[in-house]
Design a protein around this motif. Sequence first.
Motif, short mmCIF file in Angstrom:
data_model
loop_
_atom_site.label_atom_id
_atom_site.label_comp_id
_atom_site.label_asym_id
_atom_site.label_seq_id
_atom_site.Cartn_x
_atom_site.Cartn_y
_atom_site.Cartn_z
N ASN A 6 0.85 -1.19 0.00
CA ASN A 6 0.00 0.00 0.00
C ASN A 6 0.89 1.25 0.00
N ALA A 7 0.97 1.89 -1.16
CA ALA A 7 1.80 3.10 -1.30
C ALA A 7 0.92 4.35 -1.40
N CYS A 8 -0.23 4.29 -0.75
CA CYS A 8 -1.14 5.44 -0.74
C CYS A 8 -0.79 6.31 0.46
N LEU A 9 -0.58 7.58 0.25
CA LEU A 9 0.03 8.41 1.29
C LEU A 9 -0.90 9.50 1.81
N ARG A 10 -2.00 9.75 1.12
CA ARG A 10 -2.88 10.86 1.50
C ARG A 10 -4.03 10.36 2.35
N ASP A 11 -4.43 11.17 3.35
CA ASP A 11 -5.66 10.84 4.08
C ASP A 11 -6.80 10.86 3.07
N GLY A 12 -7.67 9.87 3.13
CA GLY A 12 -8.80 9.82 2.21
C GLY A 12 -8.39 9.43 0.80
N SER A 13 -7.29 8.72 0.68
CA SER A 13 -6.78 8.32 -0.65
C SER A 13 -7.83 7.53 -1.44
N ARG A 14 -8.07 8.00 -2.67
CA ARG A 14 -9.01 7.28 -3.55
C ARG A 14 -8.39 5.98 -4.05
N THR A 15 -7.06 5.99 -4.21
CA THR A 15 -6.37 4.78 -4.67
C THR A 15 -6.51 3.66 -3.64
N VAL A 35 1.74 -4.24 3.60
CA VAL A 35 2.91 -3.42 3.87
C VAL A 35 2.48 -2.00 3.57
N HIS A 36 2.28 -1.21 4.63
CA HIS A 36 1.78 0.16 4.45
C HIS A 36 2.99 1.09 4.45
N LEU A 37 3.41 1.52 3.27
CA LEU A 37 4.68 2.24 3.17
C LEU A 37 4.67 3.56 3.95
N ALA A 38 3.47 4.17 4.10
CA ALA A 38 3.38 5.44 4.84
C ALA A 38 3.80 5.27 6.29
N GLU A 39 3.70 4.06 6.80
CA GLU A 39 4.02 3.83 8.22
C GLU A 39 5.44 3.30 8.41
N LEU A 93 5.74 6.74 -10.24
CA LEU A 93 5.39 6.22 -8.92
C LEU A 93 5.85 7.18 -7.82
N PRO A 94 5.17 7.20 -6.67
CA PRO A 94 5.70 7.95 -5.52
C PRO A 94 7.11 7.44 -5.18
N ALA A 95 7.96 8.37 -4.75
CA ALA A 95 9.36 8.02 -4.46
C ALA A 95 9.47 6.89 -3.43
N LEU A 96 8.55 6.89 -2.46
CA LEU A 96 8.59 5.86 -1.42
C LEU A 96 8.42 4.46 -2.01
N LEU A 97 7.55 4.35 -3.00
CA LEU A 97 7.36 3.04 -3.64
C LEU A 97 8.60 2.68 -4.47
#
Length: 186
Positions: A6-15, A35-39, A93-97
Amino acid sequence: MLLFVNACLRDGSRTERLAEMWLGRRAYEGQVRTVHLAELDVDPLEAAGPNTISAYGEAVAAGDYDHPMFDYAKAFAQADEVLIAAPFWNYGLPALLNCYLELVCTQGLTFDVDETGAYVSLCKARRLTFVSTAGGAAPDLSDDHAFGKVRTLATHFWHIPQIEHVAAWGLDGLGADVEALLADAL
Ligand SMILES: Cc1cc2nc3c(=O)[nH]c(=O)nc-3n(C[C@H](O)[C@H](O)[C@H](O)COP(=O)(O)O)c2cc1C
Protein backbone atom coordinates in the motif's frame (compact mmCIF):
# COMPACT_ATOMS: atom_id res chain seq x y z
CA MET A 1 -0.29 -15.20 1.14
CA LEU A 2 -1.41 -12.14 -0.79
CA LEU A 3 1.01 -9.25 -0.24
CA PHE A 4 -0.70 -5.86 -0.37
CA VAL A 5 1.89 -3.14 -0.96
CA ASN A 6 0.00 0.00 0.00
CA ALA A 7 1.80 3.10 -1.30
CA CYS A 8 -1.14 5.44 -0.74
CA LEU A 9 0.03 8.41 1.29
CA ARG A 10 -2.88 10.86 1.50
CA ASP A 11 -5.66 10.84 4.08
CA GLY A 12 -8.80 9.82 2.21
CA SER A 13 -6.78 8.32 -0.65
CA ARG A 14 -9.01 7.28 -3.55
CA THR A 15 -6.37 4.78 -4.67
CA GLU A 16 -6.51 3.06 -1.30
CA ARG A 17 -10.28 2.90 -1.57
CA LEU A 18 -10.07 1.40 -5.07
CA ALA A 19 -7.57 -1.18 -3.80
CA GLU A 20 -9.90 -2.10 -0.94
CA MET A 21 -12.82 -2.39 -3.36
CA TRP A 22 -10.66 -4.64 -5.53
CA LEU A 23 -9.64 -6.76 -2.50
CA GLY A 24 -13.31 -7.11 -1.49
CA ARG A 25 -14.20 -8.32 -4.95
CA ARG A 26 -11.14 -10.61 -5.15
CA ALA A 27 -12.27 -12.39 -1.94
CA TYR A 28 -8.81 -13.94 -1.55
CA GLU A 29 -9.13 -16.94 0.74
CA GLY A 30 -5.59 -17.02 2.13
CA GLN A 31 -3.79 -14.58 4.40
CA VAL A 32 -3.55 -10.94 3.27
CA ARG A 33 -0.39 -9.24 4.52
CA THR A 34 -0.26 -5.47 4.16
CA VAL A 35 2.91 -3.42 3.87
CA HIS A 36 1.78 0.16 4.45
CA LEU A 37 4.68 2.24 3.17
CA ALA A 38 3.38 5.44 4.84
CA GLU A 39 4.02 3.83 8.22
CA LEU A 40 7.51 2.56 7.40
CA ASP A 41 10.90 4.10 7.08
CA VAL A 42 11.87 2.82 3.66
CA ASP A 43 15.29 4.29 3.04
CA PRO A 44 16.75 4.43 -0.46
CA LEU A 45 20.11 2.94 -1.37
CA GLU A 46 22.59 5.74 -0.79
CA ALA A 47 26.32 6.40 -0.50
CA ALA A 48 25.84 6.93 3.24
CA GLY A 49 22.86 6.19 5.48
CA PRO A 50 21.02 3.16 6.83
CA ASN A 51 21.05 1.34 3.47
CA THR A 52 24.37 1.93 1.78
CA ILE A 53 24.99 0.74 -1.75
CA SER A 54 28.33 -0.68 -0.58
CA ALA A 55 26.68 -2.85 2.13
CA TYR A 56 24.03 -3.89 -0.40
CA GLY A 57 26.66 -4.84 -3.00
CA GLU A 58 28.78 -6.77 -0.51
CA ALA A 59 25.73 -8.65 0.82
CA VAL A 60 24.62 -9.64 -2.69
CA ALA A 61 28.17 -10.73 -3.61
CA ALA A 62 28.40 -12.84 -0.43
CA GLY A 63 24.80 -14.10 -0.55
CA ASP A 64 24.42 -12.89 3.02
CA TYR A 65 21.05 -11.20 3.42
CA ASP A 66 20.87 -10.66 7.20
CA HIS A 67 20.63 -6.85 7.02
CA PRO A 68 17.06 -5.60 7.66
CA MET A 69 17.06 -3.77 4.29
CA PHE A 70 16.49 -7.20 2.71
CA ASP A 71 13.33 -8.01 4.69
CA TYR A 72 11.05 -6.48 2.02
CA ALA A 73 12.54 -8.63 -0.72
CA LYS A 74 12.28 -11.81 1.39
CA ALA A 75 8.58 -11.21 2.06
CA PHE A 76 7.93 -10.30 -1.58
CA ALA A 77 9.56 -13.52 -2.83
CA GLN A 78 7.26 -15.58 -0.58
CA ALA A 79 4.00 -13.99 -1.73
CA ASP A 80 1.63 -16.14 -3.80
CA GLU A 81 0.02 -13.02 -5.19
CA VAL A 82 0.87 -9.31 -5.10
CA LEU A 83 -1.35 -6.24 -5.02
CA ILE A 84 0.35 -2.84 -5.35
CA ALA A 85 -1.67 0.36 -4.91
CA ALA A 86 -0.19 3.77 -5.68
CA PRO A 87 -1.41 7.16 -6.89
CA PHE A 88 -0.10 8.35 -10.29
CA TRP A 89 2.51 10.99 -9.50
CA ASN A 90 4.37 12.95 -12.16
CA TYR A 91 3.78 10.22 -14.74
CA GLY A 92 5.38 7.73 -12.38
CA LEU A 93 5.39 6.22 -8.92
CA PRO A 94 5.70 7.95 -5.52
CA ALA A 95 9.36 8.02 -4.46
CA LEU A 96 8.59 5.86 -1.42
CA LEU A 97 7.36 3.04 -3.64
CA ASN A 98 10.46 3.39 -5.82
CA CYS A 99 12.61 3.01 -2.67
CA TYR A 100 10.66 -0.09 -1.67
CA LEU A 101 10.94 -1.61 -5.17
CA GLU A 102 14.66 -0.83 -5.27
CA LEU A 103 15.12 -3.06 -2.23
CA VAL A 104 12.69 -5.71 -3.46
CA CYS A 105 14.76 -6.00 -6.65
CA THR A 106 17.65 -7.74 -4.91
CA GLN A 107 19.60 -10.29 -6.88
CA GLY A 108 19.60 -13.58 -4.98
CA LEU A 109 16.27 -12.86 -3.27
CA THR A 110 13.61 -12.02 -5.88
CA PHE A 111 15.57 -12.77 -9.04
CA ASP A 112 18.90 -14.12 -10.15
CA VAL A 113 21.00 -14.21 -13.29
CA ASP A 114 21.93 -17.52 -14.90
CA GLU A 115 25.19 -18.38 -16.70
CA THR A 116 23.77 -17.09 -20.01
CA GLY A 117 22.94 -13.70 -18.46
CA ALA A 118 19.18 -14.35 -18.42
CA TYR A 119 17.06 -13.35 -15.45
CA VAL A 120 15.65 -16.17 -13.34
CA SER A 121 12.72 -15.45 -11.04
CA LEU A 122 12.94 -16.37 -7.36
CA CYS A 123 9.35 -15.22 -6.70
CA LYS A 124 6.38 -17.49 -6.08
CA ALA A 125 3.74 -15.02 -7.26
CA ARG A 126 1.73 -15.96 -10.34
CA ARG A 127 -0.44 -12.86 -10.33
CA LEU A 128 0.26 -9.16 -9.73
CA THR A 129 -2.34 -6.40 -9.75
CA PHE A 130 -1.41 -2.72 -9.85
CA VAL A 131 -4.15 -0.35 -8.68
CA SER A 132 -3.80 3.35 -9.40
CA THR A 133 -5.78 6.55 -9.72
CA ALA A 134 -4.82 9.72 -11.55
CA GLY A 135 -6.06 13.27 -11.71
CA GLY A 136 -5.80 13.53 -15.47
CA ALA A 137 -6.39 11.41 -18.55
CA ALA A 138 -4.48 8.20 -19.26
CA PRO A 139 -1.21 8.98 -21.07
CA ASP A 140 0.16 6.95 -23.98
CA LEU A 141 1.56 3.65 -22.75
CA SER A 142 5.14 4.82 -23.33
CA ASP A 143 4.54 7.83 -21.04
CA ASP A 144 3.12 5.76 -18.18
CA HIS A 145 6.16 5.23 -15.96
CA ALA A 146 4.06 3.93 -13.09
CA PHE A 147 2.40 0.78 -14.43
CA GLY A 148 5.13 0.67 -17.08
CA LYS A 149 7.81 0.23 -14.42
CA VAL A 150 5.81 -2.28 -12.38
CA ARG A 151 5.02 -4.30 -15.52
CA THR A 152 8.67 -4.32 -16.60
CA LEU A 153 9.89 -5.59 -13.21
CA ALA A 154 7.10 -8.16 -12.95
CA THR A 155 7.81 -9.42 -16.46
CA HIS A 156 11.60 -9.43 -16.64
CA PHE A 157 12.77 -9.99 -13.05
CA TRP A 158 9.90 -11.90 -11.45
CA HIS A 159 8.34 -13.67 -14.47
CA ILE A 160 4.82 -13.17 -13.14
CA PRO A 161 2.48 -14.49 -15.83
CA GLN A 162 -0.68 -12.57 -14.91
CA ILE A 163 -0.17 -8.81 -14.61
CA GLU A 164 -3.17 -6.49 -14.39
CA HIS A 165 -3.68 -2.75 -14.17
CA VAL A 166 -6.81 -1.47 -12.44
CA ALA A 167 -6.79 2.28 -13.07
CA ALA A 168 -9.17 5.17 -12.59
CA TRP A 169 -8.24 8.24 -14.64
CA GLY A 170 -9.54 11.82 -14.60
CA LEU A 171 -10.44 12.00 -10.91
CA ASP A 172 -9.39 15.64 -10.55
CA GLY A 173 -11.32 16.90 -13.58
CA LEU A 174 -13.96 19.57 -12.96
CA GLY A 175 -17.20 17.83 -11.99
CA ALA A 176 -15.62 14.37 -12.08
CA ASP A 177 -17.92 11.69 -10.67
CA VAL A 178 -15.23 10.03 -8.58
CA GLU A 179 -17.42 7.19 -7.31
CA ALA A 180 -18.49 6.28 -10.85
CA LEU A 181 -14.89 6.42 -12.12
CA LEU A 182 -13.72 4.11 -9.30
CA ALA A 183 -16.56 1.67 -9.94
CA ASP A 184 -15.82 1.71 -13.70
CA ALA A 185 -12.16 0.93 -13.06
CA LEU A 186 -13.10 -2.35 -11.41
C1 LIG B 1 2.72 14.94 -6.21
C2 LIG B 1 1.56 14.69 -7.17
C3 LIG B 1 1.83 14.42 -8.50
C4 LIG B 1 0.77 14.17 -9.39
N1 LIG B 1 1.06 13.89 -10.70
C5 LIG B 1 0.05 13.60 -11.55
C6 LIG B 1 0.31 13.29 -12.92
O1 LIG B 1 1.44 13.27 -13.39
N2 LIG B 1 -0.75 12.99 -13.72
C7 LIG B 1 -2.04 12.99 -13.26
O2 LIG B 1 -2.96 12.68 -14.04
N3 LIG B 1 -2.32 13.28 -11.98
C8 LIG B 1 -1.31 13.59 -11.11
N4 LIG B 1 -1.58 13.87 -9.79
C9 LIG B 1 -2.98 13.75 -9.30
C10 LIG B 1 -3.18 12.38 -8.64
O3 LIG B 1 -2.79 11.33 -9.49
C11 LIG B 1 -4.65 12.15 -8.29
O4 LIG B 1 -5.17 13.18 -7.50
C12 LIG B 1 -4.82 10.79 -7.60
O5 LIG B 1 -6.17 10.39 -7.66
C13 LIG B 1 -4.36 10.86 -6.15
O6 LIG B 1 -4.62 9.63 -5.53
P1 LIG B 1 -5.04 9.51 -4.00
O7 LIG B 1 -6.43 10.08 -3.86
O8 LIG B 1 -4.98 8.05 -3.74
O9 LIG B 1 -4.02 10.29 -3.22
C14 LIG B 1 -0.57 14.16 -8.92
C15 LIG B 1 -0.81 14.44 -7.56
C16 LIG B 1 0.24 14.71 -6.69
C17 LIG B 1 -0.06 15.01 -5.24
